[in-house]
Design a protein around this motif. Structure first.
Motif, short mmCIF file in Angstrom:
data_model
loop_
_atom_site.label_atom_id
_atom_site.label_comp_id
_atom_site.label_asym_id
_atom_site.label_seq_id
_atom_site.Cartn_x
_atom_site.Cartn_y
_atom_site.Cartn_z
N VAL A 89 11.92 0.47 -0.03
CA VAL A 89 12.83 0.12 -1.12
C VAL A 89 14.26 0.60 -0.80
N GLN A 90 14.39 1.77 -0.16
CA GLN A 90 15.71 2.33 0.13
C GLN A 90 16.48 1.47 1.14
N THR A 91 15.82 1.05 2.21
CA THR A 91 16.50 0.29 3.27
C THR A 91 16.35 -1.22 3.09
N ASP A 92 15.44 -1.64 2.20
CA ASP A 92 15.12 -3.05 1.98
C ASP A 92 14.61 -3.72 3.25
N LEU A 93 13.86 -2.93 4.04
CA LEU A 93 13.30 -3.45 5.29
C LEU A 93 11.77 -3.39 5.24
N PRO A 94 11.11 -4.31 5.95
CA PRO A 94 9.64 -4.25 6.01
C PRO A 94 9.16 -3.03 6.79
N ILE A 95 7.98 -2.56 6.43
CA ILE A 95 7.33 -1.45 7.12
C ILE A 95 6.03 -1.98 7.69
N ASP A 96 5.72 -1.63 8.91
CA ASP A 96 4.49 -2.10 9.55
C ASP A 96 3.46 -0.98 9.61
N ASP A 97 3.12 -0.42 8.43
CA ASP A 97 2.09 0.62 8.38
C ASP A 97 0.73 0.01 8.67
N PRO A 98 -0.14 0.77 9.33
CA PRO A 98 -1.48 0.24 9.65
C PRO A 98 -2.36 0.18 8.40
N LEU A 99 -3.36 -0.68 8.44
CA LEU A 99 -4.37 -0.71 7.39
C LEU A 99 -5.15 0.59 7.45
N GLU A 100 -5.43 1.15 6.28
CA GLU A 100 -6.24 2.37 6.19
C GLU A 100 -7.43 2.08 5.29
N VAL A 101 -8.41 2.96 5.34
CA VAL A 101 -9.57 2.86 4.46
C VAL A 101 -9.56 4.06 3.54
N VAL A 102 -9.65 3.80 2.23
CA VAL A 102 -9.77 4.90 1.28
C VAL A 102 -11.08 5.61 1.59
N PRO A 103 -11.05 6.92 1.85
CA PRO A 103 -12.29 7.63 2.16
C PRO A 103 -13.33 7.49 1.05
#
Length: 166
Positions: A89-103
């Motif tokens: 939201v601050q930079t208005d740029l996409p983030i490519d975070d990996p998919l995670e699994v909720v433990p």
């Protein structure tokens, strides 16, 4: 906690957080719960969700936090897969975070606006809506966003039209 809380308000807030934490059931073995914290802009969704996560962690519950502010236009499916963010939201740029699994047997707490919309509400196992006065919301947004805290400020003035008077 909200910086404007008095000692009495802080203890009321702590009691409220304890009551909400008490109401959240434990996930079934191998499962996870998705908890929604919704409210109008400036209601305190993120702060409340962070505080609730802290209370649950203090009780030994495993908690994952995410915010809808980081998921503009997100089209992820339901289940235990998630991304912490796809948009900064601050930079208005996409983030490519990996998919995670909720433990397994943990609680994913998501805060954000519109989480009770018809197309989203079925995703939550437990849901919280924070209702605050408009003046409180505007004051919090002014601190957060650096805008005016004046509820009469022109961009915030809302006009209601009635079809019976037109």
């Amino acid at each position: 906690m909200d910086q404007g809380l008095t000692a009495r308000g802080a203890s009321s807030r702590a009691r409220l957080l304890d009551q909400v934490a008490d109401a959240i059931p434990s996930p079934k073995p191998g499962g996870a719960h998705r908890i929604a914290v919704d409210g109008v802009d400036g209601a305190g969704k993120t702060v409340f969700a962070d505080e609730l996560a802290h209370v649950l962690r203090e009780r030994g519950r495993q908690v994952v936090r995410a915010s809808v502010d980081d998921f503009h236009q997100c089209r992820e499916g339901s289940g235990r897969l998630f991304r912490r963010a796809i948009h900064d939201v601050q930079t208005d740029l996409p983030i490519d975070d990996p998919l995670e699994v909720v433990p397994a047997e943990s609680i994913l707490i998501v805060d954000g606006i519109f989480l009770h919309r018809d197309e989203l509400v079925h995703n939550w196992d437990f849901s919280i809506f924070l209702a605050v006065d408009f003046e409180v919301s505007v004051a919090r947004m002014a601190v957060r966003d650096g805008g005016s805290a004046d509820v009469e400020d022109r961009p915030r003035v809302r006009i209601s039209w009635s079809t019976t008077t037109m």
